[in-house]
Design a protein around this motif. Structure first.
Motif, PDB file in Angstrom:
ATOM      1  N   GLN A  40      17.424  52.873  43.695  1.00 23.31           N
ATOM      2  CA  GLN A  40      15.812  52.800  43.070  1.00 23.31           C
ATOM      3  C   GLN A  40      14.977  53.171  44.289  1.00 23.31           C
ATOM      4  O   GLN A  40      14.030  53.995  43.934  1.00 23.31           O
ATOM      5  CB  GLN A  40      15.706  51.198  43.078  1.00 23.31           C
ATOM      6  CG  GLN A  40      16.194  50.485  41.548  1.00 23.31           C
ATOM      7  CD  GLN A  40      16.097  49.057  41.683  1.00 23.31           C
ATOM      8  OE1 GLN A  40      15.505  48.347  42.353  1.00 23.31           O
ATOM      9  NE2 GLN A  40      16.503  48.534  40.485  1.00 23.31           N
ATOM     10  N   ALA A  41      15.293  53.024  45.513  1.00 22.60           N
ATOM     11  CA  ALA A  41      14.438  53.965  46.561  1.00 22.60           C
ATOM     12  C   ALA A  41      14.352  55.261  46.384  1.00 22.60           C
ATOM     13  O   ALA A  41      13.323  55.943  46.651  1.00 22.60           O
ATOM     14  CB  ALA A  41      15.063  53.294  47.874  1.00 22.60           C
ATOM     15  N   ILE A  42      15.664  55.809  46.047  1.00 28.61           N
ATOM     16  CA  ILE A  42      15.480  57.351  45.957  1.00 28.61           C
ATOM     17  C   ILE A  42      14.886  57.870  44.789  1.00 28.61           C
ATOM     18  O   ILE A  42      13.869  58.768  44.890  1.00 28.61           O
ATOM     19  CB  ILE A  42      16.778  57.917  46.199  1.00 28.61           C
ATOM     20  CG1 ILE A  42      17.464  57.710  47.539  1.00 28.61           C
ATOM     21  CG2 ILE A  42      16.961  59.344  45.559  1.00 28.61           C
ATOM     22  CD1 ILE A  42      19.086  57.787  47.467  1.00 28.61           C
ATOM     23  N   LEU A  43      15.068  57.052  43.823  1.00 24.25           N
ATOM     24  CA  LEU A  43      14.433  57.401  42.370  1.00 24.25           C
ATOM     25  C   LEU A  43      12.902  57.114  42.603  1.00 24.25           C
ATOM     26  O   LEU A  43      11.846  58.126  42.095  1.00 24.25           O
ATOM     27  CB  LEU A  43      14.914  56.563  41.240  1.00 24.25           C
ATOM     28  CG  LEU A  43      16.321  56.737  40.866  1.00 24.25           C
ATOM     29  CD1 LEU A  43      16.717  55.573  39.916  1.00 24.25           C
ATOM     30  CD2 LEU A  43      16.480  58.290  40.360  1.00 24.25           C
ATOM     31  N   ARG A  44      12.493  56.160  43.108  1.00 23.33           N
ATOM     32  CA  ARG A  44      11.022  55.991  43.405  1.00 23.33           C
ATOM     33  C   ARG A  44      10.354  56.959  44.188  1.00 23.33           C
ATOM     34  O   ARG A  44       9.157  57.613  44.055  1.00 23.33           O
ATOM     35  CB  ARG A  44      10.862  54.510  43.974  1.00 23.33           C
ATOM     36  CG  ARG A  44       9.464  53.977  43.921  1.00 23.33           C
ATOM     37  CD  ARG A  44       9.499  52.453  44.143  1.00 23.33           C
ATOM     38  NE  ARG A  44      10.247  51.738  43.540  1.00 23.33           N
ATOM     39  CZ  ARG A  44       9.519  51.076  42.409  1.00 23.33           C
ATOM     40  NH1 ARG A  44       8.359  51.302  42.015  1.00 23.33           N
ATOM     41  NH2 ARG A  44      10.120  50.117  41.517  1.00 23.33           N
ATOM     42  N   ALA A  45      11.136  57.226  45.491  1.00 19.48           N
ATOM     43  CA  ALA A  45      10.748  58.198  46.609  1.00 19.48           C
ATOM     44  C   ALA A  45      10.489  59.700  45.819  1.00 19.48           C
ATOM     45  O   ALA A  45       9.430  60.304  46.237  1.00 19.48           O
ATOM     46  CB  ALA A  45      11.256  58.013  47.697  1.00 19.48           C
ATOM     47  N   SER A  46      11.502  60.000  45.207  1.00 17.72           N
ATOM     48  CA  SER A  46      11.393  61.456  44.714  1.00 17.72           C
ATOM     49  C   SER A  46      10.549  61.506  43.668  1.00 17.72           C
ATOM     50  O   SER A  46       9.960  62.672  43.135  1.00 17.72           O
ATOM     51  CB  SER A  46      12.845  61.921  44.230  1.00 17.72           C
ATOM     52  OG  SER A  46      13.137  61.038  42.984  1.00 17.72           O
ATOM     53  N   ASN A  47      10.438  60.485  42.642  1.00 19.08           N
ATOM     54  CA  ASN A  47       9.686  60.450  41.616  1.00 19.08           C
ATOM     55  C   ASN A  47      10.029  61.364  40.529  1.00 19.08           C
ATOM     56  O   ASN A  47       9.097  61.996  39.747  1.00 19.08           O
ATOM     57  CB  ASN A  47       8.133  60.273  41.664  1.00 19.08           C
ATOM     58  CG  ASN A  47       7.308  59.831  40.619  1.00 19.08           C
ATOM     59  OD1 ASN A  47       7.728  59.183  39.781  1.00 19.08           O
ATOM     60  ND2 ASN A  47       6.016  60.502  40.258  1.00 19.08           N
TER      61      ASN A  47
END
Ligand code: AMP
Ligand code: MG
Length: 344
Positions: A127-134
Protein backbone atom coordinates in the motif's frame (compact mmCIF):
# COMPACT_ATOMS: atom_id res chain seq x y z
CA UNK A 1 23.17 -4.12 -11.04
CA UNK A 2 23.19 -4.30 -7.24
CA UNK A 3 19.73 -5.01 -5.74
CA UNK A 4 19.00 -2.72 -2.77
CA UNK A 5 17.15 -4.62 -0.02
CA UNK A 6 15.28 -2.17 2.22
CA UNK A 7 12.38 -2.16 4.68
CA UNK A 8 8.99 -0.60 3.93
CA UNK A 9 9.23 1.08 7.32
CA UNK A 10 12.07 3.19 5.93
CA UNK A 11 10.31 6.24 4.45
CA UNK A 12 13.22 7.16 2.21
CA UNK A 13 13.18 3.62 0.80
CA UNK A 14 9.48 3.87 -0.07
CA UNK A 15 10.07 7.25 -1.73
CA UNK A 16 12.94 5.79 -3.76
CA UNK A 17 10.84 2.76 -4.74
CA UNK A 18 8.04 5.05 -5.89
CA UNK A 19 10.46 7.08 -7.98
CA UNK A 20 11.89 3.94 -9.59
CA UNK A 21 8.36 2.81 -10.54
CA UNK A 22 7.51 6.23 -11.97
CA UNK A 23 10.71 6.07 -14.02
CA UNK A 24 9.82 2.71 -15.56
CA UNK A 25 12.04 0.55 -13.33
CA UNK A 26 11.21 -2.63 -11.40
CA UNK A 27 10.63 -2.92 -7.65
CA UNK A 28 9.89 -6.14 -5.76
CA UNK A 29 7.69 -5.71 -2.70
CA UNK A 30 5.79 -7.62 -0.03
CA UNK A 31 2.07 -8.26 -0.31
CA UNK A 32 -0.11 -10.42 1.95
CA UNK A 33 -0.17 -13.23 -0.67
CA UNK A 34 3.38 -13.58 -2.07
CA UNK A 35 6.09 -11.06 -3.00
CA UNK A 36 5.34 -9.15 -6.21
CA UNK A 37 7.66 -7.84 -8.90
CA UNK A 38 6.19 -4.48 -9.89
CA UNK A 39 6.34 -2.05 -12.79
CA UNK A 40 4.13 0.84 -13.95
CA UNK A 41 1.24 -1.07 -15.57
CA UNK A 42 0.64 1.69 -18.14
CA UNK A 43 4.28 1.81 -19.29
CA UNK A 44 4.83 -0.88 -21.90
CA UNK A 45 8.63 -0.86 -21.79
CA UNK A 46 8.61 -1.02 -17.97
CA UNK A 47 6.24 -4.02 -18.07
CA UNK A 48 8.46 -5.79 -20.59
CA UNK A 49 11.30 -5.65 -18.05
CA UNK A 50 9.19 -7.83 -15.72
CA UNK A 51 9.01 -10.59 -18.31
CA UNK A 52 12.77 -10.34 -18.90
CA UNK A 53 13.67 -10.42 -15.21
CA UNK A 54 11.45 -13.44 -14.53
CA UNK A 55 11.95 -15.28 -17.80
CA UNK A 56 8.15 -15.27 -18.05
CA UNK A 57 6.31 -16.15 -21.30
CA UNK A 58 4.95 -12.90 -22.74
CA UNK A 59 1.37 -14.20 -23.21
CA UNK A 60 0.99 -14.76 -19.45
CA UNK A 61 -0.92 -11.67 -18.24
CA UNK A 62 -0.10 -9.68 -15.12
CA UNK A 63 -2.23 -8.52 -12.22
CA UNK A 64 -2.55 -4.74 -11.84
CA UNK A 65 -2.35 -3.52 -8.24
CA UNK A 66 -4.13 -0.40 -6.99
CA UNK A 67 -4.60 1.24 -3.58
CA UNK A 68 -7.90 3.02 -4.26
CA UNK A 69 -11.00 2.11 -6.30
CA UNK A 70 -10.81 5.51 -8.04
CA UNK A 71 -7.83 4.13 -10.01
CA UNK A 72 -10.19 1.68 -11.79
CA UNK A 73 -11.46 4.50 -14.00
CA UNK A 74 -8.22 4.47 -16.02
CA UNK A 75 -8.06 0.68 -16.26
CA UNK A 76 -11.48 -0.86 -16.90
CA UNK A 77 -14.49 -0.13 -19.09
CA UNK A 78 -17.03 -0.76 -16.37
CA UNK A 79 -17.42 -2.31 -12.96
CA UNK A 80 -20.48 -4.58 -12.83
CA UNK A 81 -22.77 -4.59 -9.78
CA UNK A 82 -21.44 -7.94 -8.55
CA UNK A 83 -17.81 -6.96 -9.19
CA UNK A 84 -18.37 -3.86 -7.06
CA UNK A 85 -19.90 -5.98 -4.29
CA UNK A 86 -16.84 -8.26 -4.30
CA UNK A 87 -14.52 -5.26 -4.15
CA UNK A 88 -16.42 -3.77 -1.24
CA UNK A 89 -16.43 -7.10 0.59
CA UNK A 90 -12.86 -8.33 -0.02
CA UNK A 91 -10.64 -5.36 -0.91
CA UNK A 92 -8.05 -4.76 0.24
CA UNK A 93 -7.34 -8.50 0.19
CA UNK A 94 -6.27 -11.57 -1.79
CA UNK A 95 -8.88 -11.30 -4.56
CA UNK A 96 -8.07 -10.44 -8.19
CA UNK A 97 -11.00 -9.40 -10.36
CA UNK A 98 -11.01 -9.69 -14.16
CA UNK A 99 -12.88 -6.96 -16.01
CA UNK A 100 -13.00 -5.62 -19.60
CA UNK A 101 -9.97 -3.37 -20.05
CA UNK A 102 -9.67 0.17 -21.36
CA UNK A 103 -7.67 0.53 -24.58
CA UNK A 104 -4.80 2.42 -23.01
CA UNK A 105 -3.82 -0.55 -20.82
CA UNK A 106 -0.86 -1.95 -22.78
CA UNK A 107 -1.06 -5.40 -24.38
CA UNK A 108 2.18 -6.28 -22.59
CA UNK A 109 0.31 -5.99 -19.27
CA UNK A 110 -2.66 -8.15 -20.28
CA UNK A 111 -0.88 -10.66 -22.51
CA UNK A 112 -2.86 -9.25 -25.43
CA UNK A 113 -6.24 -10.02 -23.79
CA UNK A 114 -9.21 -7.64 -23.91
CA UNK A 115 -9.56 -7.97 -20.15
CA UNK A 116 -7.44 -6.82 -17.23
CA UNK A 117 -6.92 -8.39 -13.80
CA UNK A 118 -7.04 -5.94 -10.88
CA UNK A 119 -6.33 -6.32 -7.17
CA UNK A 120 -6.03 -4.10 -4.10
CA UNK A 121 -3.45 -5.67 -1.78
CA UNK A 122 -3.79 -5.61 1.99
CA UNK A 123 -0.21 -5.19 3.14
CA UNK A 124 1.29 -1.95 4.41
CA UNK A 125 4.40 -2.38 2.22
CA UNK A 126 2.39 -2.76 -0.99
CA UNK A 127 0.00 0.00 0.00
CA UNK A 128 2.81 2.44 0.84
CA UNK A 129 4.48 1.91 -2.53
CA UNK A 130 1.23 2.10 -4.52
CA UNK A 131 0.22 5.28 -2.74
CA UNK A 132 3.64 6.95 -3.03
CA UNK A 133 4.07 6.12 -6.73
CA UNK A 134 0.40 6.78 -7.52
CA UNK A 135 0.61 4.56 -10.61
CA UNK A 136 -1.21 1.24 -11.12
CA UNK A 137 1.47 -1.42 -10.63
CA UNK A 138 1.54 -4.60 -12.70
CA UNK A 139 3.09 -7.27 -10.53
CA UNK A 140 3.41 -11.03 -10.93
CA UNK A 141 5.08 -13.11 -8.24
CA UNK A 142 8.73 -12.07 -7.80
CA UNK A 143 10.24 -15.50 -8.55
CA UNK A 144 12.03 -16.80 -11.62
CA UNK A 145 9.35 -18.23 -13.92
CA UNK A 146 8.55 -21.86 -13.00
CA UNK A 147 10.02 -21.70 -9.47
CA UNK A 148 7.85 -21.69 -6.34
CA UNK A 149 6.50 -18.20 -5.54
CA UNK A 150 8.52 -16.21 -2.98
CA UNK A 151 6.97 -15.73 0.45
CA UNK A 152 9.98 -14.09 2.13
CA UNK A 153 12.31 -11.26 1.09
CA UNK A 154 15.15 -13.78 1.16
CA UNK A 155 13.37 -15.93 -1.47
CA UNK A 156 13.08 -12.87 -3.72
CA UNK A 157 16.71 -11.91 -3.20
CA UNK A 158 17.79 -15.44 -4.13
CA UNK A 159 15.93 -15.30 -7.45
CA UNK A 160 16.22 -11.61 -8.34
CA UNK A 161 19.50 -10.31 -6.95
CA UNK A 162 21.29 -8.44 -9.73
CA UNK A 163 18.19 -8.43 -11.96
CA UNK A 164 16.23 -5.60 -10.31
CA UNK A 165 17.24 -2.33 -8.59
CA UNK A 166 15.18 -2.67 -5.40
CA UNK A 167 13.45 -5.09 -3.05
CA UNK A 168 11.10 -3.74 -0.36
CA UNK A 169 10.97 -6.11 2.61
CA UNK A 170 7.69 -6.46 4.48
CA UNK A 171 8.36 -9.69 6.38
CA UNK A 172 6.86 -13.11 5.67
CA UNK A 173 3.69 -13.20 3.58
CA UNK A 174 0.65 -14.00 5.70
CA UNK A 175 -1.49 -15.86 3.13
CA UNK A 176 1.40 -17.61 1.36
CA UNK A 177 -0.40 -18.50 -1.90
CA UNK A 178 -1.26 -16.12 -4.74
CA UNK A 179 -4.58 -14.28 -4.87
CA UNK A 180 -7.84 -15.83 -5.98
CA UNK A 181 -8.48 -14.86 -9.64
CA UNK A 182 -12.17 -14.48 -10.51
CA UNK A 183 -13.51 -13.75 -13.98
CA UNK A 184 -16.31 -11.18 -13.64
CA UNK A 185 -16.80 -10.75 -17.40
CA UNK A 186 -19.19 -13.72 -17.41
CA UNK A 187 -22.22 -14.92 -15.44
CA UNK A 188 -21.94 -16.81 -13.20
CA UNK A 189 -18.57 -15.60 -12.07
CA UNK A 190 -15.79 -18.15 -12.48
CA UNK A 191 -12.73 -18.80 -10.32
CA UNK A 192 -9.74 -19.26 -12.61
CA UNK A 193 -7.26 -19.62 -9.76
CA UNK A 194 -8.24 -20.38 -6.15
CA UNK A 195 -6.62 -18.38 -3.33
CA UNK A 196 -7.17 -16.81 0.05
CA UNK A 197 -10.68 -15.56 -0.75
CA UNK A 198 -12.59 -18.80 -1.16
CA UNK A 199 -15.53 -19.79 -3.35
CA UNK A 200 -17.62 -20.10 -0.18
CA UNK A 201 -16.75 -16.54 0.87
CA UNK A 202 -17.65 -15.10 -2.55
CA UNK A 203 -20.87 -17.08 -2.83
CA UNK A 204 -22.03 -15.57 0.46
CA UNK A 205 -21.84 -12.15 -1.25
CA UNK A 206 -22.87 -12.68 -4.91
CA UNK A 207 -24.46 -16.14 -5.07
CA UNK A 208 -23.27 -19.03 -7.29
CA UNK A 209 -19.63 -18.97 -8.41
CA UNK A 210 -18.14 -21.62 -10.71
CA UNK A 211 -14.66 -23.09 -10.47
CA UNK A 212 -12.71 -23.65 -13.69
CA UNK A 213 -12.18 -27.36 -14.43
CA UNK A 214 -8.42 -26.86 -14.82
CA UNK A 215 -8.06 -25.83 -11.16
CA UNK A 216 -7.32 -29.40 -10.09
CA UNK A 217 -6.72 -31.05 -13.44
CA UNK A 218 -4.26 -30.66 -16.29
CA UNK A 219 -5.55 -28.31 -18.97
CA UNK A 220 -6.60 -30.33 -22.02
CA UNK A 221 -4.00 -29.51 -24.65
CA UNK A 222 -6.65 -28.42 -27.14
CA UNK A 223 -8.59 -26.35 -24.60
CA UNK A 224 -8.40 -22.62 -24.91
CA UNK A 225 -6.83 -21.38 -21.70
CA UNK A 226 -9.25 -19.00 -20.02
CA UNK A 227 -6.40 -17.87 -17.85
CA UNK A 228 -3.15 -18.27 -19.75
CA UNK A 229 -1.13 -18.86 -16.60
CA UNK A 230 -2.90 -22.21 -16.20
CA UNK A 231 -1.12 -23.79 -19.11
CA UNK A 232 2.37 -23.22 -17.74
CA UNK A 233 4.28 -25.50 -15.45
CA UNK A 234 4.17 -23.69 -12.16
CA UNK A 235 5.39 -23.78 -8.63
CA UNK A 236 7.85 -26.54 -9.34
CA UNK A 237 10.79 -27.29 -7.09
CA UNK A 238 13.75 -29.36 -8.32
CA UNK A 239 12.70 -32.28 -6.14
CA UNK A 240 10.16 -34.77 -7.51
CA UNK A 241 6.87 -34.04 -5.72
CA UNK A 242 4.25 -36.78 -5.30
CA UNK A 243 0.83 -36.44 -3.67
CA UNK A 244 -0.79 -39.33 -1.83
CA UNK A 245 -4.47 -39.13 -0.95
CA UNK A 246 -7.09 -41.43 0.56
CA UNK A 247 -7.66 -43.27 3.86
CA UNK A 248 -4.43 -45.28 3.67
CA UNK A 249 -2.23 -42.39 2.56
CA UNK A 250 0.05 -42.42 5.62
CA UNK A 251 0.79 -46.15 5.27
CA UNK A 252 1.46 -45.78 1.57
CA UNK A 253 3.78 -42.83 2.18
CA UNK A 254 5.80 -44.92 4.64
CA UNK A 255 6.16 -47.72 2.09
CA UNK A 256 7.18 -45.34 -0.70
CA UNK A 257 9.66 -43.64 1.62
CA UNK A 258 11.28 -46.92 2.67
CA UNK A 259 11.51 -48.18 -0.92
CA UNK A 260 13.11 -44.89 -2.01
CA UNK A 261 15.59 -45.04 0.83
CA UNK A 262 16.78 -48.49 -0.32
CA UNK A 263 17.47 -47.02 -3.73
CA UNK A 264 19.36 -44.05 -2.30
CA UNK A 265 16.64 -41.51 -3.21
CA UNK A 266 16.61 -38.92 -0.43
CA UNK A 267 13.02 -38.23 0.55
CA UNK A 268 11.08 -35.97 2.90
CA UNK A 269 7.45 -36.28 3.96
CA UNK A 270 5.17 -33.22 4.19
CA UNK A 271 2.01 -33.46 6.25
CA UNK A 272 0.23 -31.82 9.16
CA UNK A 273 1.90 -31.86 12.58
CA UNK A 274 -0.83 -34.14 14.02
CA UNK A 275 0.50 -36.94 11.76
CA UNK A 276 4.15 -36.71 12.76
CA UNK A 277 4.04 -39.89 14.85
CA UNK A 278 2.64 -41.94 11.96
CA UNK A 279 5.98 -41.55 10.14
CA UNK A 280 8.31 -42.66 12.95
CA UNK A 281 11.88 -41.43 12.46
CA UNK A 282 11.53 -40.80 8.72
CA UNK A 283 12.43 -37.26 7.53
CA UNK A 284 9.28 -35.27 8.11
CA UNK A 285 8.24 -31.65 7.90
CA UNK A 286 5.02 -30.34 9.45
CA UNK A 287 3.69 -27.77 6.99
CA UNK A 288 0.66 -26.86 9.10
CA UNK A 289 -2.12 -28.00 11.40
CA UNK A 290 -4.94 -30.41 10.59
CA UNK A 291 -7.74 -28.05 11.62
CA UNK A 292 -6.18 -24.98 9.98
CA UNK A 293 -5.61 -25.40 6.24
CA UNK A 294 -4.60 -21.72 6.02
CA UNK A 295 -1.48 -22.68 7.97
CA UNK A 296 -0.60 -25.16 5.20
CA UNK A 297 -1.13 -22.43 2.57
CA UNK A 298 1.12 -20.12 4.58
CA UNK A 299 3.98 -22.68 4.59
CA UNK A 300 3.43 -24.33 1.20
CA UNK A 301 5.97 -22.54 -1.00
CA UNK A 302 8.57 -22.15 1.72
CA UNK A 303 8.31 -25.91 2.35
CA UNK A 304 9.00 -26.63 -1.32
CA UNK A 305 11.92 -24.19 -1.39
CA UNK A 306 13.29 -25.76 1.79
CA UNK A 307 13.21 -29.24 0.20
CA UNK A 308 15.38 -27.91 -2.63
CA UNK A 309 17.76 -26.09 -0.29
CA UNK A 310 18.32 -29.30 1.66
CA UNK A 311 18.87 -31.22 -1.57
CA UNK A 312 16.04 -33.76 -1.29
CA UNK A 313 15.34 -35.78 -4.44
CA UNK A 314 11.72 -36.47 -3.56
CA UNK A 315 8.86 -34.98 -1.52
CA UNK A 316 5.92 -37.17 -0.50
CA UNK A 317 2.93 -34.98 0.37
CA UNK A 318 -0.20 -36.06 2.16
CA UNK A 319 -3.04 -34.26 0.35
CA UNK A 320 -5.24 -31.71 2.13
CA UNK A 321 -9.00 -31.35 1.94
CA UNK A 322 -10.19 -29.07 -0.89
CA UNK A 323 -12.65 -27.15 1.31
CA UNK A 324 -12.00 -23.41 1.68
CA UNK A 325 -8.33 -22.42 1.19
CA UNK A 326 -7.56 -26.14 0.78
CA UNK A 327 -8.56 -25.75 -2.89
CA UNK A 328 -5.78 -23.17 -3.37
CA UNK A 329 -3.27 -25.46 -1.65
CA UNK A 330 -4.19 -28.44 -3.84
CA UNK A 331 -4.21 -26.27 -7.00
CA UNK A 332 -0.56 -25.31 -6.38
CA UNK A 333 0.42 -28.75 -5.15
CA UNK A 334 -0.91 -30.73 -8.13
CA UNK A 335 1.10 -28.44 -10.40
CA UNK A 336 4.24 -28.81 -8.29
CA UNK A 337 3.68 -32.56 -8.59
CA UNK A 338 3.09 -32.50 -12.34
CA UNK A 339 -0.34 -34.05 -11.53
CA UNK A 340 1.28 -37.10 -9.92
CA UNK A 341 -1.50 -37.99 -7.44
CA UNK A 342 -1.98 -41.48 -6.07
CA UNK A 343 -5.10 -42.76 -4.36
CA UNK A 344 -4.23 -45.04 -1.43
P1 AMP B 1 0.98 -14.17 -11.23
O1 AMP B 1 1.07 -12.72 -11.43
O2 AMP B 1 2.27 -14.88 -11.44
O3 AMP B 1 0.31 -14.46 -9.93
O4 AMP B 1 0.01 -14.66 -12.37
C1 AMP B 1 -1.14 -13.94 -12.65
C2 AMP B 1 -2.14 -14.85 -13.25
O5 AMP B 1 -3.41 -14.20 -13.28
C3 AMP B 1 -1.86 -15.23 -14.69
O6 AMP B 1 -1.01 -16.33 -14.82
C4 AMP B 1 -3.23 -15.51 -15.25
O7 AMP B 1 -3.53 -16.87 -15.06
C5 AMP B 1 -4.16 -14.65 -14.38
N1 AMP B 1 -4.61 -13.49 -15.16
C6 AMP B 1 -4.09 -12.26 -15.17
N2 AMP B 1 -4.78 -11.45 -16.02
C7 AMP B 1 -5.75 -12.20 -16.55
C8 AMP B 1 -6.78 -11.96 -17.50
N3 AMP B 1 -6.96 -10.76 -18.05
N4 AMP B 1 -7.59 -12.98 -17.83
C9 AMP B 1 -7.43 -14.19 -17.25
N5 AMP B 1 -6.47 -14.48 -16.35
C10 AMP B 1 -5.64 -13.51 -16.00
MG1 MG C 1 3.52 -16.42 -10.48
Amino acid sequence: MQTKWLSYEDEAAVAEAAELLQNGELVAFATETVYGLGADAMNESAVKKIFEAKGRPSDNPLIVHIYDQSQLEALVQEVSFDAKRLMDAFWPGPLTIILPKKKNVPDATTGGLSTVAVRMPDHPAAQAILRASNVPVAAPSANLSGKPSPTTARDVFEDMNGRIPMLIDGGDCEVGVESTVVDMTRTPAMILRPGGVTREMMEAVIGPVEVHEAVLAPLASDAQAASPGMKYKHYAPKAHVRIITGDRAAERICRLYDAAKKEGISTIIFSVCEEKELFGDRDFYAWGDLEDVASVAHHLFSSLRMADEKGYDQVLCHSVDTEGVGLAVMNRLVRAAGFDIEQA
